[in-house]
Design an enzyme around this catalytic site. Sequence first.
Site, PDB file in Angstrom:
ATOM      1  N   LEU A 109       0.801  -1.064  -0.195  1.00 46.99           N
ATOM      2  CA  LEU A 109      -0.057   0.046   0.000  1.00 46.99           C
ATOM      3  C   LEU A 109       0.802   1.346  -0.005  1.00 46.99           C
ATOM      4  O   LEU A 109       1.842   1.388   0.619  1.00 46.99           O
ATOM      5  CB  LEU A 109      -0.891  -0.003   1.243  1.00 46.99           C
ATOM      6  CG  LEU A 109      -2.030  -1.235   1.282  1.00 46.99           C
ATOM      7  CD1 LEU A 109      -2.766  -0.944   2.332  1.00 46.99           C
ATOM      8  CD2 LEU A 109      -2.763  -1.395   0.136  1.00 46.99           C
ATOM      9  N   GLY A 154       0.538  -5.681   0.458  1.00 47.40           N
ATOM     10  CA  GLY A 154      -0.743  -5.554  -0.195  1.00 47.40           C
ATOM     11  C   GLY A 154      -0.108  -6.449  -1.477  1.00 47.40           C
ATOM     12  O   GLY A 154      -1.201  -6.939  -2.201  1.00 47.40           O
ATOM     13  N   ASN A 178       3.194  -8.661   6.381  1.00 48.22           N
ATOM     14  CA  ASN A 178       4.087  -8.341   7.424  1.00 48.22           C
ATOM     15  C   ASN A 178       3.540  -7.054   8.294  1.00 48.22           C
ATOM     16  O   ASN A 178       4.153  -6.301   8.836  1.00 48.22           O
ATOM     17  CB  ASN A 178       5.489  -8.342   7.010  1.00 48.22           C
ATOM     18  CG  ASN A 178       5.567  -7.071   6.085  1.00 48.22           C
ATOM     19  OD1 ASN A 178       4.751  -6.870   4.879  1.00 48.22           O
ATOM     20  ND2 ASN A 178       6.664  -5.995   5.776  1.00 48.22           N
ATOM     21  N   GLU A 179       2.443  -6.673   8.062  1.00 51.76           N
ATOM     22  CA  GLU A 179       1.826  -5.282   8.671  1.00 51.76           C
ATOM     23  C   GLU A 179       2.291  -5.147  10.135  1.00 51.76           C
ATOM     24  O   GLU A 179       2.237  -4.039  10.564  1.00 51.76           O
ATOM     25  CB  GLU A 179       0.052  -5.399   8.444  1.00 51.76           C
ATOM     26  CG  GLU A 179      -0.302  -4.904   7.273  1.00 51.76           C
ATOM     27  CD  GLU A 179      -0.036  -6.246   6.169  1.00 51.76           C
ATOM     28  OE1 GLU A 179      -0.421  -6.281   4.988  1.00 51.76           O
ATOM     29  OE2 GLU A 179       0.504  -7.387   6.530  1.00 51.76           O
TER      30      GLU A 179
END
Length: 303
Positions: A109, A154, A178-179
């Site tokens: 993103l 994303g 991996n947010e």
Amino acid sequence: MALRAALRSRSGLSGLLSQRSSCSSDIRMCVSPLLVPQQRNYSTPPKIRVEFDQSTGVAVMHMQSPPVNSLSLDFLTELCISVEKLEMDKSCRGLIITSAQPKVFSAGLDITEMYGKSPEHCGAFWRSVQEMWLKLYGSNMVTVAAINGSSPAGGCLMAMTCDYRIMADNPRYNIGLNETQLGIVAPFWFMDTMKNTVGQRTTEMALQLGLLYKPADALKIGLVDQLEPEDQVIAVATQTISRWLAIPDHARQITKSMMRKKTIDKLTSNRESDIQFFVNFITKDSIQKSLGGYMEMLKKRRA
């Protein structure tokens, strides 16, 4: 019934981004370590290039948004329109998604769509992310991800929407959701997509730890289906999709719809609440501070 029946058509960009999608019970359709800043420039070339071979019924979609195919509002809008045009062309039966940028499939993103923006803008951006997922995850077409570079967050989500994933066998590349490493929580439909791909336990560990997998490890857990030398990924994807297209379309499409219906319905029934949750979360002072710090870190790396 085929997947196509479920998403009502949209006219123009405003419809694509501002109207709520309506999906029937039959379905069809319309964040990262790298959340990458990317300035919007309306004079830039197209971010998506599509080559359609009518003799085979297969289209190749090249993502070409320098430097790393970050998922901006413009990029996602263009991608969704491109996919919808292909869906409307009954002669197009298969889609290969790949990158025209070196060393990266998609880096995730675009942070500039979430940092310092109004709640209204953040909401429109998140709707476009939802729309991308809905269009690809519920596509009538056979979809193959030709992952010729790193694909965090994303980018990993986009790859997981596809029916089959072929990744370049290069240990420098990685893939995963991996947010949490940025203090961001992956939404439920990210989680469900990964769970459907690699299973509950692997997903729990991957998401809580924000793991990125090298190609060999991604193959072991089933996050990708096949590894190939980097210069052969597109050619192998073309060979692979021909095997899928040998199956009668109606049988394959209905099977895909039945397998993915529950996951798709969960988002379509909760789109507005999901958008509101995202907006409330991303506009928190603590999250904005974290995103700002990340942007500063990127600036220093480039200096």
